[in-house]
Motif scaffolding. Structure first.
Motif, PDB file in Angstrom:
ATOM      1  N   GLY A  67       0.778  -1.232   0.000  1.00 36.48           N
ATOM      2  CA  GLY A  67       0.000   0.000   0.000  1.00 36.48           C
ATOM      3  C   GLY A  67       0.809   1.281   0.000  1.00 36.48           C
ATOM      4  O   GLY A  67       0.251   2.364   0.163  1.00 36.48           O
ATOM      5  N   ARG A  68       2.091   1.201  -0.193  1.00 35.62           N
ATOM      6  CA  ARG A  68       2.925   2.400  -0.240  1.00 35.62           C
ATOM      7  C   ARG A  68       3.132   2.835  -1.695  1.00 35.62           C
ATOM      8  O   ARG A  68       3.117   2.024  -2.610  1.00 35.62           O
ATOM      9  N   SER A  69       3.341   4.127  -1.863  1.00 35.25           N
ATOM     10  CA  SER A  69       3.644   4.647  -3.192  1.00 35.25           C
ATOM     11  C   SER A  69       4.676   5.760  -3.058  1.00 35.25           C
ATOM     12  O   SER A  69       4.855   6.328  -1.981  1.00 35.25           O
ATOM     13  N   LEU A  70       5.346   6.036  -4.158  1.00 35.69           N
ATOM     14  CA  LEU A  70       6.340   7.099  -4.167  1.00 35.69           C
ATOM     15  C   LEU A  70       6.383   7.702  -5.556  1.00 35.69           C
ATOM     16  O   LEU A  70       6.553   6.990  -6.548  1.00 35.69           O
ATOM     17  N   SER A  71       6.208   9.005  -5.623  1.00 36.08           N
ATOM     18  CA  SER A  71       6.276   9.733  -6.883  1.00 36.08           C
ATOM     19  C   SER A  71       7.450  10.704  -6.826  1.00 36.08           C
ATOM     20  O   SER A  71       7.606  11.445  -5.864  1.00 36.08           O
ATOM     21  N   PHE A  72       8.265  10.686  -7.882  1.00 38.06           N
ATOM     22  CA  PHE A  72       9.338  11.643  -8.064  1.00 38.06           C
ATOM     23  C   PHE A  72       8.838  12.618  -9.121  1.00 38.06           C
ATOM     24  O   PHE A  72       8.475  12.196 -10.225  1.00 38.06           O
ATOM     25  N   SER A  73       8.812  13.907  -8.824  1.00 36.94           N
ATOM     26  CA  SER A  73       8.224  14.875  -9.729  1.00 36.94           C
ATOM     27  C   SER A  73       9.166  16.054  -9.950  1.00 36.94           C
ATOM     28  O   SER A  73       9.814  16.532  -9.015  1.00 36.94           O
ATOM     29  N   GLY A  74       9.219  16.504 -11.202  1.00 35.90           N
ATOM     30  CA  GLY A  74      10.066  17.647 -11.520  1.00 35.90           C
ATOM     31  C   GLY A  74       9.530  18.416 -12.704  1.00 35.90           C
ATOM     32  O   GLY A  74       8.698  17.928 -13.464  1.00 35.90           O
TER      33      GLY A  74
END
Length: 161
Positions: free
Chosen positions: A73-80
């Motif tokens: 249930g974990r998520s990770l977004s890298f945004s730029g």
């Protein structure tokens, strides 16, 4: 080649974006990549063992994101910002990252909290083999990392080549 052009070349070569995915994420371009998640670190904690074999890359207006998730249930977004870019090699692009968005699904819904970060995602334009997407960033709550390898297979629900 601009970072946007490299991302569009990545999506065109992999042929993994479906119209429904782009509409669901309100993105100009969305790619669902199938492969192997080799590393997932959220706030310094290693979640690699439960990282899913799909990665979603979206381009919305001038922002680019690489979204990873795990079976717990974990998520990770890298945004730029998609405009600034660097070239690390002839075929590799470097996407600067200024936000990480860790998320966790709980009984009360999804909790997400964007964090200002400093980092980058590196990826190559596929050319007949595997492509590795590597993201690393530091934020106030710790270190964030992800490594994903794809061999240009269509993700479930994506169009066939």
């Amino acid at each position: 080649m601009t970072i946007r052009a490299a991302l569009l070349a990545l999506s065109a070569t992999l042929a993994l974006a479906g119209p429904a995915l782009a509409q669901a994420t309100n993105a100009q371009a969305a790619n669902k990549l199938e492969g192997t998640c080799e590393r997932l670190v959220i706030a310094g904690q290693d979640h690699s063992a439960k990282c899913r074999g799909t990665l979603v890359n979206t381009v919305t207006r001038n922002r680019t994101s690489f979204d990873f998730s795990s079976d717990d249930g974990r998520s990770l977004s890298f945004s730029g910002n998609g405009n600034p870019q660097e070239r690390t090699e002839e075929s590799d692009a470097l996407q600067p990252i200024n936000l990480v968005i860790p998320g966790e699904t709980t009984g009360e819904g999804v909790a997400q909290g964007p964090l200002v970060a400093v980092g980058a995602c590196r990826f190559g334009v596929p050319s007949g083999g595997k492509t590795t997407i590597t993201c690393e960033a530091n934020a106030a709550k710790g270190r964030y990392e992800a490594v994903f390898v794809t061999d240009a297979k269509t993700a479930p629900g994506g169009p066939s080549n």
